[in-house]
Design a protein around this motif. Structure first.
Motif, PDB file in Angstrom:
ATOM      1  N   PRO A 148       0.824  -1.212   0.000  1.00  0.00           N
ATOM      2  CA  PRO A 148       0.000   0.000   0.000  1.00  0.00           C
ATOM      3  C   PRO A 148       0.856   1.258   0.000  1.00  0.00           C
ATOM      4  O   PRO A 148       1.948   1.277   0.564  1.00  0.00           O
ATOM      5  CB  PRO A 148      -0.817  -0.120   1.287  1.00  0.00           C
ATOM      6  CG  PRO A 148      -0.012  -1.017   2.162  1.00  0.00           C
ATOM      7  CD  PRO A 148       0.674  -1.980   1.247  1.00  0.00           C
ATOM      8  N   ARG A 149       0.334   2.307  -0.620  1.00  0.00           N
ATOM      9  CA  ARG A 149       1.074   3.563  -0.694  1.00  0.00           C
ATOM     10  C   ARG A 149       0.993   4.325   0.623  1.00  0.00           C
ATOM     11  O   ARG A 149       1.931   4.992   1.029  1.00  0.00           O
ATOM     12  CB  ARG A 149       0.513   4.419  -1.838  1.00  0.00           C
ATOM     13  CG  ARG A 149       1.334   5.674  -2.116  1.00  0.00           C
ATOM     14  CD  ARG A 149       0.691   6.496  -3.211  1.00  0.00           C
ATOM     15  NE  ARG A 149       0.580   5.771  -4.454  1.00  0.00           N
ATOM     16  CZ  ARG A 149       1.558   5.720  -5.368  1.00  0.00           C
ATOM     17  NH1 ARG A 149       2.692   6.359  -5.139  1.00  0.00           N
ATOM     18  NH2 ARG A 149       1.390   5.053  -6.483  1.00  0.00           N
ATOM     19  N   PHE A 150      -0.166   4.258   1.267  1.00  0.00           N
ATOM     20  CA  PHE A 150      -0.352   4.988   2.519  1.00  0.00           C
ATOM     21  C   PHE A 150      -0.746   4.002   3.612  1.00  0.00           C
ATOM     22  O   PHE A 150      -1.352   2.970   3.349  1.00  0.00           O
ATOM     23  CB  PHE A 150      -1.456   6.047   2.396  1.00  0.00           C
ATOM     24  CG  PHE A 150      -1.199   7.045   1.301  1.00  0.00           C
ATOM     25  CD1 PHE A 150      -0.302   8.076   1.485  1.00  0.00           C
ATOM     26  CD2 PHE A 150      -1.848   6.928   0.088  1.00  0.00           C
ATOM     27  CE1 PHE A 150      -0.064   8.982   0.489  1.00  0.00           C
ATOM     28  CE2 PHE A 150      -1.615   7.837  -0.916  1.00  0.00           C
ATOM     29  CZ  PHE A 150      -0.727   8.865  -0.731  1.00  0.00           C
ATOM     30  N   GLY A 151      -0.423   4.339   4.837  1.00  0.00           N
ATOM     31  CA  GLY A 151      -0.860   3.518   5.955  1.00  0.00           C
ATOM     32  C   GLY A 151      -0.047   2.248   6.092  1.00  0.00           C
ATOM     33  O   GLY A 151       0.893   1.980   5.353  1.00  0.00           O
ATOM     34  N   ALA A 152      -0.431   1.441   7.067  1.00  0.00           N
ATOM     35  CA  ALA A 152       0.293   0.215   7.368  1.00  0.00           C
ATOM     36  C   ALA A 152      -0.193  -0.916   6.475  1.00  0.00           C
ATOM     37  O   ALA A 152      -1.328  -0.940   6.022  1.00  0.00           O
ATOM     38  CB  ALA A 152       0.101  -0.149   8.845  1.00  0.00           C
ATOM     39  N   ALA A 153       0.688  -1.868   6.246  1.00  0.00           N
ATOM     40  CA  ALA A 153       0.361  -3.027   5.415  1.00  0.00           C
ATOM     41  C   ALA A 153      -0.089  -4.174   6.315  1.00  0.00           C
ATOM     42  O   ALA A 153      -0.388  -3.999   7.494  1.00  0.00           O
ATOM     43  CB  ALA A 153       1.581  -3.408   4.590  1.00  0.00           C
ATOM     44  N   CYS A 154      -0.128  -5.374   5.744  1.00  0.00           N
ATOM     45  CA  CYS A 154      -0.560  -6.562   6.482  1.00  0.00           C
ATOM     46  C   CYS A 154       0.450  -6.871   7.582  1.00  0.00           C
ATOM     47  O   CYS A 154       1.656  -6.993   7.333  1.00  0.00           O
ATOM     48  CB  CYS A 154      -0.691  -7.747   5.528  1.00  0.00           C
ATOM     49  SG  CYS A 154      -1.109  -9.298   6.337  1.00  0.00           S
ATOM     50  N   ALA A 155      -0.038  -7.024   8.800  1.00  0.00           N
ATOM     51  CA  ALA A 155       0.846  -7.259   9.950  1.00  0.00           C
ATOM     52  C   ALA A 155       1.521  -8.618   9.902  1.00  0.00           C
ATOM     53  O   ALA A 155       2.486  -8.852  10.638  1.00  0.00           O
ATOM     54  CB  ALA A 155       0.048  -7.123  11.249  1.00  0.00           C
ATOM     55  N   LEU A 156       1.039  -9.530   9.051  1.00  0.00           N
ATOM     56  CA  LEU A 156       1.619 -10.861   8.966  1.00  0.00           C
ATOM     57  C   LEU A 156       2.802 -10.938   8.013  1.00  0.00           C
ATOM     58  O   LEU A 156       3.434 -11.983   7.905  1.00  0.00           O
ATOM     59  CB  LEU A 156       0.547 -11.870   8.519  1.00  0.00           C
ATOM     60  CG  LEU A 156      -0.628 -12.063   9.473  1.00  0.00           C
ATOM     61  CD1 LEU A 156      -1.604 -13.071   8.899  1.00  0.00           C
ATOM     62  CD2 LEU A 156      -0.144 -12.516  10.839  1.00  0.00           C
ATOM     63  N   TRP A 157       3.083  -9.865   7.296  1.00  0.00           N
ATOM     64  CA  TRP A 157       4.231  -9.891   6.398  1.00  0.00           C
ATOM     65  C   TRP A 157       5.509 -10.228   7.172  1.00  0.00           C
ATOM     66  O   TRP A 157       5.689  -9.770   8.308  1.00  0.00           O
ATOM     67  CB  TRP A 157       4.415  -8.531   5.746  1.00  0.00           C
ATOM     68  CG  TRP A 157       3.474  -8.248   4.621  1.00  0.00           C
ATOM     69  CD1 TRP A 157       2.443  -9.016   4.193  1.00  0.00           C
ATOM     70  CD2 TRP A 157       3.483  -7.085   3.784  1.00  0.00           C
ATOM     71  NE1 TRP A 157       1.803  -8.422   3.143  1.00  0.00           N
ATOM     72  CE2 TRP A 157       2.421  -7.238   2.867  1.00  0.00           C
ATOM     73  CE3 TRP A 157       4.273  -5.954   3.720  1.00  0.00           C
ATOM     74  CZ2 TRP A 157       2.138  -6.281   1.901  1.00  0.00           C
ATOM     75  CZ3 TRP A 157       4.005  -5.000   2.763  1.00  0.00           C
ATOM     76  CH2 TRP A 157       2.951  -5.169   1.858  1.00  0.00           C
ATOM     77  N   PRO A 158       6.413 -11.000   6.577  1.00  0.00           N
ATOM     78  CA  PRO A 158       7.724 -11.220   7.220  1.00  0.00           C
ATOM     79  C   PRO A 158       8.459  -9.927   7.532  1.00  0.00           C
ATOM     80  O   PRO A 158       9.287  -9.889   8.438  1.00  0.00           O
ATOM     81  CB  PRO A 158       8.479 -12.057   6.167  1.00  0.00           C
ATOM     82  CG  PRO A 158       7.399 -12.762   5.403  1.00  0.00           C
ATOM     83  CD  PRO A 158       6.255 -11.799   5.345  1.00  0.00           C
ATOM     84  N   LEU A 159       8.137  -8.853   6.816  1.00  0.00           N
ATOM     85  CA  LEU A 159       8.730  -7.543   7.093  1.00  0.00           C
ATOM     86  C   LEU A 159       8.516  -7.153   8.554  1.00  0.00           C
ATOM     87  O   LEU A 159       9.453  -6.720   9.241  1.00  0.00           O
ATOM     88  CB  LEU A 159       8.096  -6.503   6.164  1.00  0.00           C
ATOM     89  CG  LEU A 159       8.562  -5.059   6.310  1.00  0.00           C
ATOM     90  CD1 LEU A 159       9.894  -4.872   5.595  1.00  0.00           C
ATOM     91  CD2 LEU A 159       7.522  -4.092   5.766  1.00  0.00           C
TER      92      LEU A 159
END
Length: 450
Positions: A339-350
């Motif tokens: 996503p360009r704005f805001g937080a992404a999926c919390a499950l990402w390995p990131l």
């Protein structure tokens, strides 16, 4: 139904197109009309000399009668069918509208135009779904939009207050009355200008998801025009950041200069020839590249993602975030667009790496979409070098991801690796019972919280 079983159907359709009678075609190839009728209704298998004779009489290659619909068309139909959500039949009848996948070959062979239309609509729906994700993300988190709405509401409140004073205060001193009238005029002008700017911005958002609203967006768009590669760096040169094809704002130029300087230093430590040798021996493995070049894992990930496109090499996406979880760099891939704005999926390995500094993480993730695709993701959280003593620790997390179906044996994927289902962001994620869901999804009627 096997493809060979539909050879008769294609013979019948080709004969009809040529305007031949069944008896005439049977006579030309030396068989009886009744036997040809059985063949055309797929009740007799056909091959060898008879197939060659029929193809010659119909003026086509034998493969045109045996292979049927083109492979891309069939694959498109299969993808469309596999991702079709079952629904109730019309009229309230029981059952579902599941596609008849067993007759996909017959449908493509008899109605190739309609089959191509179905595939084209599937592609269009996929593109629109991704566009909805991007637009929803922007409308929900874009700071410019939030500030503009706040300004409009504040101006409306000020106008209402001034109008209320003028209406209910009775006799007002002439000087104060002139002051209130001037305030009304100025607030009305500000409201008109702000509303016009907001409408223009929303019109732009509706037309393109690539509208730039921040220096980081401008830098990413500049890199995207270059396929996220800068050939000048391989020669130790600096690209033109200010020219006709450069960056407009000074803030974007400053961000780009920092990125370019780091990328140039990494290109000097990891020349293309070295990276190509590592990929040939180990696949696009950042750990192997880091060990060979004597660099850290994050630098190896950034270097792999900055390689120029090459046939046979899988595309590589990259995401970087800071300690707050805010995305500071995005190189998206088809089917995996952060996503360009805001937080992404919390499950990402990131974000999993953010909880475990200096611990390398490798996971196979399945990104939701049409169709769903799997990716091999590498992530590492590392502290950034401090600039002075007693400075606060600042960390940076880097995640490299590659489409699993494009690896073709390259890289090491652990056997029986657990597949982790992830999304883009909660607002547009359709996964149920997700333990990391932080807000209801607008694409689910009933969200069951995990």
């Amino acid at each position: 139904m096997p493809r060979s079983a539909l050879t008769g159907t294609r013979i019948r359709e080709r004969r009809s197109l040529e305007g031949l009678k069944q008896a005439d075609l049977a006579r030309d190839v030396g068989i009886s009309p009744s036997y040809l009728n059985l063949i055309e209704h797929n009740r007799r298998r056909i091959g060898g000399k008879l197939l060659v004779d029929l193809a010659r009489a119909l003026g086509v290659e034998p493969s045109a009668l045996t292979e049927g619909a083109q492979v891309p068309l069939m694959e498109g139909l299969q993808d469309a069918a596999s991702n079709a959500a079952p629904g109730p039949r019309r009229g309230g009848a029981k059952g579902t509208t599941d596609p008849e996948t067993a007759r996909a070959e017959e449908f493509a062979g008899r109605f190739p135009g309609w089959a191509a239309l179905v595939v084209a609509q599937r592609d269009r729906i996929t593109a629109l779904e991704r566009r909805v994700e991007a637009l929803n993300d922007r409308l929900a988190h874009d700071p410019f939009l939030s500030d503009s709405l706040h300004e409009v509401l504040s101006t409306v409140t000020a106008i209402r207050s001034t109008a209320g004073i003028l209406n209910n205060a009775g006799d007002i001193d002439r000087d104060w009355q002139a002051r209130f009238h001037r305030n009304l005029y100025e607030d009305s002008q500000r409201l008109a200008d702000g509303s016009q700017a907001l409408v223009s911005y929303l019109d732009t958002v509706g037309k393109s998801e690539d509208t730039l609203s921040a220096p980081l967006d401008e830098v990413e768009a500049w890199l995207a025009q270059r396929d996220f590669t800068i050939p000048e760096l391989e020669c130790g040169m600096m690209p033109d950041l200010v020219g006709d094809e450069g960056l407009r704002s000074p803030a974007a130029q400053s961000l780009a200069r920092k990125w370019v300087l780091r990328a140039r230093a990494e290109a000097e430590k990891m020349p293309v020839s070295l990276v190509e040798d590592v990929i040939a021996a180990h696949g696009p493995d950042p750990a192997a590249l880091a060990q060979e070049a004597g660099v850290d894992l994050a630098a190896a990930m950034r270097r792999l993602a900055a390689l120029p496109p090459k046939e046979g090499r899988p595309p590589m996406g990259l995401v970087i975030c800071d300690g707050s979880g805010a995305l500071t760099f995005r190189k998206p891939l088809d089917g995996f667009a952060p996503p360009r704005f805001g937080a992404a999926c919390a499950l990402w390995p990131l974000y999993q790496a953010l909880l475990r500094p200096m611990v390398p993480i490798r996971r196979v993730v399945e990104q939701q979409g049409q169709p769903a695709r799997r990716y091999l993701a590498y992530a590492i959280c590392q502290p950034r070098p401090p600039k002075s003593f007693d400075a606060p620790e600042v960390v940076e997390v880097t995640m490299l991801f590659l489409p699993l179906d494009r690896l073709d044996g390259l890289g090491h994927v652990p056997r029986d690796a657990e597949v982790l289902g992830v999304g883009t962001s909660c607002r547009v994620c359709a996964r149920k019972n997700c333990v990391a869901r932080r807000e209801p999804s607008m694409v689910l009627e009933d969200v069951e919280e995990g």
